[in-house]
Design a protein around this motif. Structure first.
Motif, PDB file in Angstrom:
ATOM      1  N   PHE A  84       0.721  -1.181   0.087  1.00 31.63           N
ATOM      2  CA  PHE A  84      -0.013   0.096  -0.200  1.00 31.63           C
ATOM      3  C   PHE A  84       0.890   1.096   0.121  1.00 31.63           C
ATOM      4  N   VAL A  85       0.335   2.386  -0.415  1.00 34.11           N
ATOM      5  CA  VAL A  85       1.055   3.644  -0.411  1.00 34.11           C
ATOM      6  C   VAL A  85       0.071   4.634   0.231  1.00 34.11           C
ATOM      7  N   GLU A  86       0.581   5.586   0.549  1.00 33.29           N
ATOM      8  CA  GLU A  86      -0.148   6.967   1.156  1.00 33.29           C
ATOM      9  C   GLU A  86      -1.347   7.257   0.363  1.00 33.29           C
ATOM     10  N   GLY A  87      -2.598   7.240   0.909  1.00 35.55           N
ATOM     11  CA  GLY A  87      -3.646   7.615   0.370  1.00 35.55           C
ATOM     12  C   GLY A  87      -4.479   6.355  -0.092  1.00 35.55           C
ATOM     13  N   ASP A  88      -3.977   5.244  -0.026  1.00 37.90           N
ATOM     14  CA  ASP A  88      -4.747   3.795  -0.336  1.00 37.90           C
ATOM     15  C   ASP A  88      -5.844   3.763   0.821  1.00 37.90           C
ATOM     16  N   HIS A  89      -6.893   3.090   0.309  1.00 34.60           N
ATOM     17  CA  HIS A  89      -8.120   2.839   1.346  1.00 34.60           C
ATOM     18  C   HIS A  89      -7.908   1.445   1.692  1.00 34.60           C
ATOM     19  N   VAL A  90      -7.647   1.208   2.986  1.00 42.40           N
ATOM     20  CA  VAL A  90      -7.229  -0.104   3.720  1.00 42.40           C
ATOM     21  C   VAL A  90      -8.253  -0.663   4.597  1.00 42.40           C
ATOM     22  N   ASP A  96     -10.966   0.740   9.273  1.00 48.29           N
ATOM     23  CA  ASP A  96     -11.251   0.848   7.803  1.00 48.29           C
ATOM     24  C   ASP A  96     -10.945   2.299   7.755  1.00 48.29           C
ATOM     25  N   GLY A  97     -10.000   2.540   6.864  1.00 47.47           N
ATOM     26  CA  GLY A  97      -9.464   4.034   6.624  1.00 47.47           C
ATOM     27  C   GLY A  97      -8.271   4.081   5.416  1.00 47.47           C
ATOM     28  N   ILE A 109      -2.993   5.119   9.926  1.00 47.79           N
ATOM     29  CA  ILE A 109      -4.106   4.963   9.173  1.00 47.79           C
ATOM     30  C   ILE A 109      -5.285   5.988   9.855  1.00 47.79           C
ATOM     31  N   ALA A 110      -5.927   6.930   8.939  1.00 52.87           N
ATOM     32  CA  ALA A 110      -7.035   7.573   9.333  1.00 52.87           C
ATOM     33  C   ALA A 110      -8.404   6.926   9.348  1.00 52.87           C
ATOM     34  N   SER A 111      -8.989   6.634  10.373  1.00 49.23           N
ATOM     35  CA  SER A 111     -10.280   5.800  10.108  1.00 49.23           C
ATOM     36  C   SER A 111     -11.316   6.684   9.578  1.00 49.23           C
ATOM     37  N   ILE A 112     -12.164   5.805   8.781  1.00 52.29           N
ATOM     38  CA  ILE A 112     -13.228   6.599   8.018  1.00 52.29           C
ATOM     39  C   ILE A 112     -14.562   6.375   9.023  1.00 52.29           C
ATOM     40  N   ASP A 113     -14.673   5.715   9.831  1.00 54.48           N
ATOM     41  CA  ASP A 113     -15.708   5.365  10.672  1.00 54.48           C
ATOM     42  C   ASP A 113     -15.426   6.372  11.481  1.00 54.48           C
ATOM     43  N   ASP A 114     -14.723   6.456  12.657  1.00 56.62           N
ATOM     44  CA  ASP A 114     -14.817   7.265  13.679  1.00 56.62           C
ATOM     45  C   ASP A 114     -13.835   8.493  13.584  1.00 56.62           C
ATOM     46  N   ILE A 119      -2.285   4.525  14.922  1.00 56.95           N
ATOM     47  CA  ILE A 119      -0.623   4.316  14.462  1.00 56.95           C
ATOM     48  C   ILE A 119      -0.358   2.997  14.954  1.00 56.95           C
ATOM     49  N   VAL A 120       0.029   1.927  13.776  1.00 51.65           N
ATOM     50  CA  VAL A 120       0.039   0.861  13.755  1.00 51.65           C
ATOM     51  C   VAL A 120       1.423   0.331  13.342  1.00 51.65           C
TER      52      VAL A 120
END
Length: 152
Positions: A84-90, A96-97, A109-114, A119-120
């Motif tokens: 994956f690269v920056e900007g990918d939806h994973v 989910d973000g 990873i910026a979460s879409i839900d909340d 930081i993983v």
């Protein structure tokens, strides 16, 4: 192509530039270490004690920083393989973000839900299943079509 990556030639992708910089740094550090070893050896210094001390301290530091080193190696593997690269939806575990940044030690990873930013550590990213939704060729769409009850 790696020399072009070091020079920053136009048209050279960022992954080739990152690999070129990594190879350049590794060769530079190796050259400094070997030059220092041969210079001290030529001056008559007994290098066996220094090498033994370096080996034992390297093992001790390796055990102490095992998680840090594995995360850094995971970061190198992510840069090389680019799952994956920056900007990918994973989708990763329960996250989910979008990938904000990929670093040597961790991935943000910026979460879409909340809306939170997770930081993983890179070893966790490489050690479990990660679904990259940005790299799929087709998007499945479920459509319900009503039929009359007389149709089988």
């Amino acid at each position: 192509k790696y020399c072009g990556g070091l020079r920053g030639d136009p048209g050279v992708s960022w992954d080739v530039q990152a690999r070129s910089a990594l190879i350049d740094k590794a060769l530079t550090v190796s050259a400094y270490i070997l030059t220092s070893y041969y210079c001290l050896s030529a001056l008559g210094m007994n290098m066996s004690g220094l090498l033994a001390f370096g080996g034992v301290s390297g093992i001790a530091i390796g055990f102490a920083a095992q998680k840090l080193v594995s995360n850094c190696i995971g970061g190198v593997l992510i840069y090389i393989t680019q799952p994956f690269v920056e900007g990918d939806h994973v989708q990763f575990k329960n996250i989910d973000g979008r990938v904000d940044s990929v670093g040597w030690h961790s991935t943000r990873i910026a979460s879409i839900d909340d809306g939170y930013s997770y930081i993983v550590p890179n070893t966790d990213v490489l050690g479990s299943a990660l679904k990259n939704l940005s790299r799929r060729r087709f998007v499945p769409i479920k459509v319900t079509i009503p039929f009359p009850e007389s149709v089988d």
